[in-house]
Design an enzyme around this catalytic site. Structure first.
Site, PDB file in Angstrom:
ATOM      1  N   ALA A  63       0.819  -1.125  -0.049  1.00 62.17           N
ATOM      2  CA  ALA A  63       0.155  -0.145  -0.003  1.00 62.17           C
ATOM      3  C   ALA A  63       0.821   1.209   0.053  1.00 62.17           C
ATOM      4  O   ALA A  63       2.006   1.261   0.538  1.00 62.17           O
ATOM      5  CB  ALA A  63      -0.968  -0.043   1.137  1.00 62.17           C
ATOM      6  N   GLY A 108       0.743  -4.934   1.011  1.00 60.20           N
ATOM      7  CA  GLY A 108      -0.447  -5.162   0.065  1.00 60.20           C
ATOM      8  C   GLY A 108      -0.403  -5.801  -1.145  1.00 60.20           C
ATOM      9  O   GLY A 108      -1.028  -6.450  -2.034  1.00 60.20           O
ATOM     10  N   GLU A 111      -0.404  -9.392  -0.779  1.00 60.23           N
ATOM     11  CA  GLU A 111      -1.848  -9.423  -0.380  1.00 60.23           C
ATOM     12  C   GLU A 111      -2.471  -9.699  -1.911  1.00 60.23           C
ATOM     13  O   GLU A 111      -3.565 -10.535  -1.835  1.00 60.23           O
ATOM     14  CB  GLU A 111      -2.421  -8.543   0.513  1.00 60.23           C
ATOM     15  CG  GLU A 111      -1.913  -8.648   1.899  1.00 60.23           C
ATOM     16  CD  GLU A 111      -2.395  -7.631   2.772  1.00 60.23           C
ATOM     17  OE1 GLU A 111      -1.965  -6.244   2.625  1.00 60.23           O
ATOM     18  OE2 GLU A 111      -3.109  -7.884   3.898  1.00 60.23           O
ATOM     19  N   GLU A 131       4.514  -4.995   7.357  1.00 61.47           N
ATOM     20  CA  GLU A 131       3.476  -3.752   7.894  1.00 61.47           C
ATOM     21  C   GLU A 131       4.094  -3.495   9.327  1.00 61.47           C
ATOM     22  O   GLU A 131       3.714  -2.534   9.853  1.00 61.47           O
ATOM     23  CB  GLU A 131       2.024  -4.147   7.740  1.00 61.47           C
ATOM     24  CG  GLU A 131       1.241  -4.043   6.326  1.00 61.47           C
ATOM     25  CD  GLU A 131       1.654  -5.341   5.665  1.00 61.47           C
ATOM     26  OE1 GLU A 131       2.396  -6.244   5.781  1.00 61.47           O
ATOM     27  OE2 GLU A 131       0.776  -5.360   4.475  1.00 61.47           O
TER      28      GLU A 131
HETATM   29  C1  LIG Z   1      -4.241   1.563   4.906  1.00 60.56           C
HETATM   30  C2  LIG Z   1      -4.436   0.497   4.274  1.00 60.56           C
HETATM   31  C3  LIG Z   1      -3.298  -0.435   4.319  1.00 60.56           C
HETATM   32  C4  LIG Z   1      -3.550  -2.005   4.250  1.00 60.56           C
HETATM   33  C5  LIG Z   1      -2.803  -2.979   4.218  1.00 60.56           C
HETATM   34  C6  LIG Z   1      -1.619  -2.800   3.399  1.00 60.56           C
HETATM   35  C7  LIG Z   1      -0.439  -2.397   4.106  1.00 60.56           C
HETATM   36  C8  LIG Z   1       0.821  -1.980   3.337  1.00 60.56           C
HETATM   37  O1  LIG Z   1       1.168  -2.530   2.249  1.00 60.56           O
HETATM   38  S1  LIG Z   1       2.067  -1.118   4.182  1.00 60.56           S
HETATM   39  C9  LIG Z   1       3.450  -1.093   3.041  1.00 60.56           C
HETATM   40  C10 LIG Z   1       4.269  -2.440   3.339  1.00 60.56           C
HETATM   41  N1  LIG Z   1       5.570  -2.217   2.307  1.00 60.56           N
HETATM   42  C11 LIG Z   1       6.498  -1.754   2.836  1.00 60.56           C
HETATM   43  O2  LIG Z   1       6.772  -1.463   4.094  1.00 60.56           O
HETATM   44  C12 LIG Z   1       7.571  -1.951   1.948  1.00 60.56           C
HETATM   45  C13 LIG Z   1       8.127  -0.576   1.587  1.00 60.56           C
HETATM   46  N2  LIG Z   1       9.432  -0.151   0.703  1.00 60.56           N
HETATM   47  C14 LIG Z   1      10.556  -0.645   0.750  1.00 60.56           C
HETATM   48  O3  LIG Z   1      10.951  -1.097   1.880  1.00 60.56           O
HETATM   49  C15 LIG Z   1      11.757  -0.355  -0.111  1.00 60.56           C
HETATM   50  O4  LIG Z   1      11.177   0.514  -1.045  1.00 60.56           O
HETATM   51  C16 LIG Z   1      12.024  -1.815  -0.859  1.00 60.56           C
HETATM   52  C17 LIG Z   1      12.794  -2.631  -0.123  1.00 60.56           C
HETATM   53  C18 LIG Z   1      10.739  -2.510  -1.481  1.00 60.56           C
HETATM   54  C19 LIG Z   1      12.920  -1.442  -2.071  1.00 60.56           C
HETATM   55  O5  LIG Z   1      13.767  -0.567  -1.801  1.00 60.56           O
HETATM   56  P1  LIG Z   1      14.706   0.133  -2.978  1.00 60.56           P
HETATM   57  O6  LIG Z   1      15.140  -0.817  -3.854  1.00 60.56           O
HETATM   58  O7  LIG Z   1      15.924   0.854  -2.190  1.00 60.56           O
HETATM   59  O8  LIG Z   1      13.950   1.287  -3.333  1.00 60.56           O
HETATM   60  P2  LIG Z   1      13.232   2.614  -2.741  1.00 60.56           P
HETATM   61  O9  LIG Z   1      12.971   2.570  -1.466  1.00 60.56           O
HETATM   62  O10 LIG Z   1      14.269   3.802  -3.306  1.00 60.56           O
HETATM   63  O11 LIG Z   1      11.987   2.657  -3.649  1.00 60.56           O
HETATM   64  C20 LIG Z   1      11.805   3.621  -4.675  1.00 60.56           C
HETATM   65  C21 LIG Z   1      10.687   4.613  -4.701  1.00 60.56           C
HETATM   66  O12 LIG Z   1       9.396   4.025  -4.242  1.00 60.56           O
HETATM   67  C22 LIG Z   1       8.777   4.450  -3.230  1.00 60.56           C
HETATM   68  N3  LIG Z   1       8.048   3.299  -2.353  1.00 60.56           N
HETATM   69  C23 LIG Z   1       8.634   2.219  -2.137  1.00 60.56           C
HETATM   70  N4  LIG Z   1       7.663   1.326  -1.479  1.00 60.56           N
HETATM   71  C24 LIG Z   1       6.710   2.344  -1.354  1.00 60.56           C
HETATM   72  C25 LIG Z   1       5.460   2.151  -0.531  1.00 60.56           C
HETATM   73  N5  LIG Z   1       4.972   1.021  -0.149  1.00 60.56           N
HETATM   74  N6  LIG Z   1       4.708   3.323  -0.694  1.00 60.56           N
HETATM   75  C26 LIG Z   1       5.023   4.375  -1.209  1.00 60.56           C
HETATM   76  N7  LIG Z   1       6.120   4.383  -1.855  1.00 60.56           N
HETATM   77  C27 LIG Z   1       7.032   3.487  -1.699  1.00 60.56           C
HETATM   78  C28 LIG Z   1      10.103   4.809  -2.198  1.00 60.56           C
HETATM   79  O13 LIG Z   1       9.731   5.855  -1.323  1.00 60.56           O
HETATM   80  C29 LIG Z   1      10.972   5.463  -3.276  1.00 60.56           C
HETATM   81  O14 LIG Z   1      10.478   6.666  -3.596  1.00 60.56           O
HETATM   82  P3  LIG Z   1      11.397   7.969  -3.829  1.00 60.56           P
HETATM   83  O15 LIG Z   1      12.151   8.069  -2.587  1.00 60.56           O
HETATM   84  O16 LIG Z   1      10.873   9.043  -4.055  1.00 60.56           O
HETATM   85  O17 LIG Z   1      12.364   7.707  -4.992  1.00 60.56           O
END
Ligand SMILES: CCCCC/C=C/C(=O)SCCNC(=O)CCNC(=O)[C@H](O)C(C)(C)COP(=O)(O)OP(=O)(O)OC[C@H]1O[C@@H](n2cnc3c(N)ncnc32)[C@H](O)[C@@H]1OP(=O)(O)O
Length: 257
Positions: A63, A108, A111, A131
């Protein structure tokens, strides 16, 4: 549509999550558009199998965390509910779905993959439900689907630690069906989809219904549903074609009738 791309390659319908610069993070717009994309494939009788995948270097990193700051208790509930209802919808449609997973399937994103019938992953893929590290927990159905897919012990381990696992480990515990080199991912997934596309659609729909609904029923109710469904398949042209083809030593041509 801005957050997804749909492509028809009859009999396969492809849906690409399309926010590659955000690793295909799922926002509210994507939830709406995914429903539209799925419906477009569902109501097209030439499309027999739907493949969901991600553009760029991830299936989906979950998400969209950048939207979380704006959420309050009520809107978080609505966001989680709309995502969870989309996953329920995908799980229960009467066409088979395949998640073609590359890079990351987290939160997500995993999921969404779990709501599909089959998961095929590239070797480098990392999967997990991180999460807990955000002070939340899976909210698009993960707490319920993961335990049904891989059992309570491993499901709790993944959700309580938030650790990511490799595609090989995911295959070992039954979270993904198949792991292939990234270079073969698209072709292997397409081949799998083509194999499903040749099967009788009414049997597919009934198997999905029996498995998805039956798993939460007392076994006798599920078994009775299974027997009743036989009345349905035996009234189809596809059953007659399947049996005749076997007896005539030829390949069956199913029509979904
Ligand atoms: C409210 C209802 C919720 C319902 C239930 C669901 C909940 C969820 O899914 S919560 C999210 C769970 N996911 C995460 O915690 C993963 C988050 N991401 C990461 O940990 C990392 O991005 C990575 C390990 C997946 C990849 O790392 P890396 O290769 O170093 O890439 P970047 O971190 O630089 O990512 C590039 C770019 O993408 C943005 N980003 C990544 N994941 C998300 C996200 N889940 N939401 C929003 N944005 C995301 C990241 O911030 C980077 O953006 P910029 O810094 O602007 O380039």
């Amino acid at each position: 549509m801005e957050t997804i791309v749909v492509k028809k390659e009859t009999p396969i319908g492809w849906i690409y999550l399309n926010r590659p610069d955000r690793l295909n993070a799922i926002n509210q717009q994507m939830i709406k558009e995914l429903r539209q994309g799925i419906d477009e494939m569902l109501y097209d009788s030439d499309i027999k199998v739907i493949i969901i995948t991600g553009n760029g270097k991830a299936f989906s990193a979950g998400a969209d965390i950048s939207q979380f700051k704006e959420l309050n208790g009520y809107t978080a509930w609505q966001f989680a509910k709309s995502g969870r209802e989309l996953m329920d919808y995908i799980e229960n449609i009467n066409k088979p779905t395949i998640a073609m997973i590359n890079g990351y399937a987290l939160g997500g994103g995993l999921e969404l993959a779990m709501a599909c019938d089959i998961r095929i992953a590239a070797e480098e893929t990392q999967l997990g439900l991180p999460e807990i590290n955000l002070g939340i927990y899976p909210g698009f159905g993960g707490t319920q689907r993961l335990v049904r897919l891989i059992g309570k012990g491993k499901a709790l381990e993944l959700m309580l630690t938030g650790d990511r696992i490799s595609a090989k480990e995911a295959e070992k515990i039954g979270l993904v069906n198949k792991v292939v080199p990234l270079s073969n991912l698209e072709q292997e997934t397409r081949n799998f989809a083509l194999k499903l596309a040749e099967k009788p659609p009414i049997s597919i729909a009934l198997i999905k219904l029996l498995v998805n609904q039956g798993i939460d029923l007392p076994i006798l109710a599920g078994l009775n549903m299974e027997s009743l469904g036989w009345g349905v398949v035996f009234s189809t042209e596809d059953e007659k074609e399947g049996v005749s083809a076997f007896l005539e030593k030829r390949k069956a041509q199913f029509k979904g009738k």
